[in-house]
Design an enzyme around this catalytic site. Structure first.
Site, PDB file in Angstrom:
ATOM      1  N   GLY A 128       0.423  -1.999  -0.064  1.00  0.00           N
ATOM      2  CA  GLY A 128      -0.010   0.206   0.209  1.00  0.00           C
ATOM      3  C   GLY A 128       1.502   1.230  -0.301  1.00  0.00           C
TER       4      GLY A 128
ATOM      5  N   GLY B  22       1.460   5.314   3.709  1.00  0.00           N
ATOM      6  CA  GLY B  22       3.122   4.269   2.745  1.00  0.00           C
ATOM      7  C   GLY B  22       3.355   5.117   1.775  1.00  0.00           C
TER       8      GLY B  22
ATOM      9  N   SER C  43      -4.383   0.084  14.190  1.00  0.00           N
ATOM     10  CA  SER C  43      -5.038   1.303  14.141  1.00  0.00           C
ATOM     11  C   SER C  43      -5.034   1.443  16.021  1.00  0.00           C
ATOM     12  CB  SER C  43      -5.991   1.856  13.683  1.00  0.00           C
ATOM     13  OG  SER C  43      -6.647   2.241  13.580  1.00  0.00           O
TER      14      SER C  43
ATOM     15  N   GLY D  46      -1.050   7.586   0.241  1.00  0.00           N
ATOM     16  CA  GLY D  46      -1.064   8.378   1.849  1.00  0.00           C
ATOM     17  C   GLY D  46      -0.160   8.043   2.240  1.00  0.00           C
TER      18      GLY D  46
ATOM     19  N   TYR E 115     -13.878  -3.168   9.878  1.00  0.00           N
ATOM     20  CA  TYR E 115     -12.133  -2.512   9.927  1.00  0.00           C
ATOM     21  C   TYR E 115     -11.375  -2.949  11.323  1.00  0.00           C
ATOM     22  CZ  TYR E 115      -8.384   1.264  10.100  1.00  0.00           C
ATOM     23  OH  TYR E 115      -6.723   1.693  10.012  1.00  0.00           O
TER      24      TYR E 115
END
Ligand SMILES: NC(=O)c1ccc[n+]([C@@H]2O[C@H](COP(=O)([O-])OP(=O)(O)OC[C@H]3O[C@@H](n4cnc5c(N)ncnc54)[C@H](OP(=O)(O)O)[C@@H]3O)[C@@H](O)[C@H]2O)c1
Length: 275
Positions: free
Chosen positions: A12, A18, A144, A16, A167
């Site tokens: 990824g 990454g 997260s 973003g 998520y």
């Protein structure tokens, strides 16, 4: 850690946080293996890395919602690279990407569990022999603060689905895997840690959720870079960090029986041999 001559694989990394981490590591002299789904976004990143004086990154295109694609990705990375010094499992989808409805992966698994957790689990397991051979080496799982315990009677959330629960379950799964893998890797020279990079960074997944960003990709990216590069974490493993600071995760992460259930399920779903 001195990044010259080191190889870092970041999933990824075409968008973003990454993407920021890839840019910074390439600028620090690392050979960077970038990954995403979009060739054009990869080309833009590659050009930016080269303009900044870094060496051209290798791009690996793979859709992590397919376990067959994940296996092909691991095989390509292993075929091309004699060493892997750091693996950053960063790719992910937010709670609302492509809408609020429950979605499934190409293998029929709940999509967030599949992309955010199961793909990274399988990649780590397939890359592990090369990471061990390159030791001292590191795995960083980008998780997260959003964490929801797994209901082992309904891991695929067929009842009471919400994007935020899906998520958060996938993120706690990453943290449970981190603790589990760290125990297995004791004495191997491979460390594995997980983190919450920053809260509501200004990225695609946050914007897709209709959320007003509260932090920058630089803030979250620097927390990831700390676990990749930091000398103070050289011997630390199996931990969860909130930004730069170690923190306790959801209590289920410290339940050895729950971690074993998740490990057994993950091995079964990915077709890996039982431990
Ligand atoms: N943003 C935040 O505030 C926040 C907070 C806590 C944790 N995190 C975590 O940080 C990580 C990075 O998130 P971000 O905010 O940077 O998100 P982002 O900007 O939306 O980027 C997500 C990355 O994951 C890739 N990806 C998504 N689905 C994929 C799939 N099916 N197959 C392959 N690649 C896929 C995307 O690839 P494409 O370029 O091909 O789309 C992109 O490169 C995630 O694990 C996220 O959970 C973020």
């Amino acid at each position: 850690m001195d990044m010259n001559g080191k190889t870092v694989f970041i999933t990824g990394s075409t968008d973003g946080v990454g993407r920021y981490v890839a840019l910074r590591l390439a600028a620090a002299g690392a050979g960077v293996l970038i990954h995403g789904r979009d060739v054009a976004r990869a080309k833009l990143l590659s050009d930016e890395i080269k303009r900044a004086g870094g060496s051209e990154p290798a791009f690996y295109q793979a859709d992590l919602s397919s376990l067959a694609d994940v296996r092909e990705l691991a095989a390509a990375v292993l075929a091309d690279n004699q060493r892997i010094d750091v693996f950053v499992s960063n790719a992910g989808i937010g709670s609302q990407n492509e809408g609020p409805a429950r979605q499934i992966s190409r293998d029929g698994h709940e999509l967030r569990f599949a992309v955010n957790y199961l793909a990274g689990f399988l990649l780590a397991r397939l890359l592990l022999p090369r990471l061990k051979a390159s030791a001292p080496s590191r795995i960083v799982n980008v998780a997260s603060l959003g964490q929801h315990p797994i209901d082992f009677d309904d891991v695929m959330i067929t009842k009471g689905y919400s994007g935020s629960r899906a998520y958060a379950q996938s993120k706690l799964s990453q943290i449970m895997f981190t603790i589990d893998l760290a125990e297995e890797l004791k004495g191997s020279g491979v460390t594995v840690n997980s983190l919450h990079p920053a809260t509501y960074m200004n990225t695609t997944m946050v914007r897709a959720g209709g959320i007003t960003p509260m932090s920058t990709v630089e803030q979250g990216g620097d927390a990831i870079l700390h676990l990749v590069l930091g000398d103070d974490v050289t011997d630390k493993s199996g931990l969860f960090f909130n930004g730069m600071n170690e923190m306790r995760a959801n209590p289920q992460a410290y339940d050895a029986a729950a971690r074993k259930r998740l490990r057994d399920l993950s091995l079964k779903l990915t077709g890996l041999p039982a431990a």
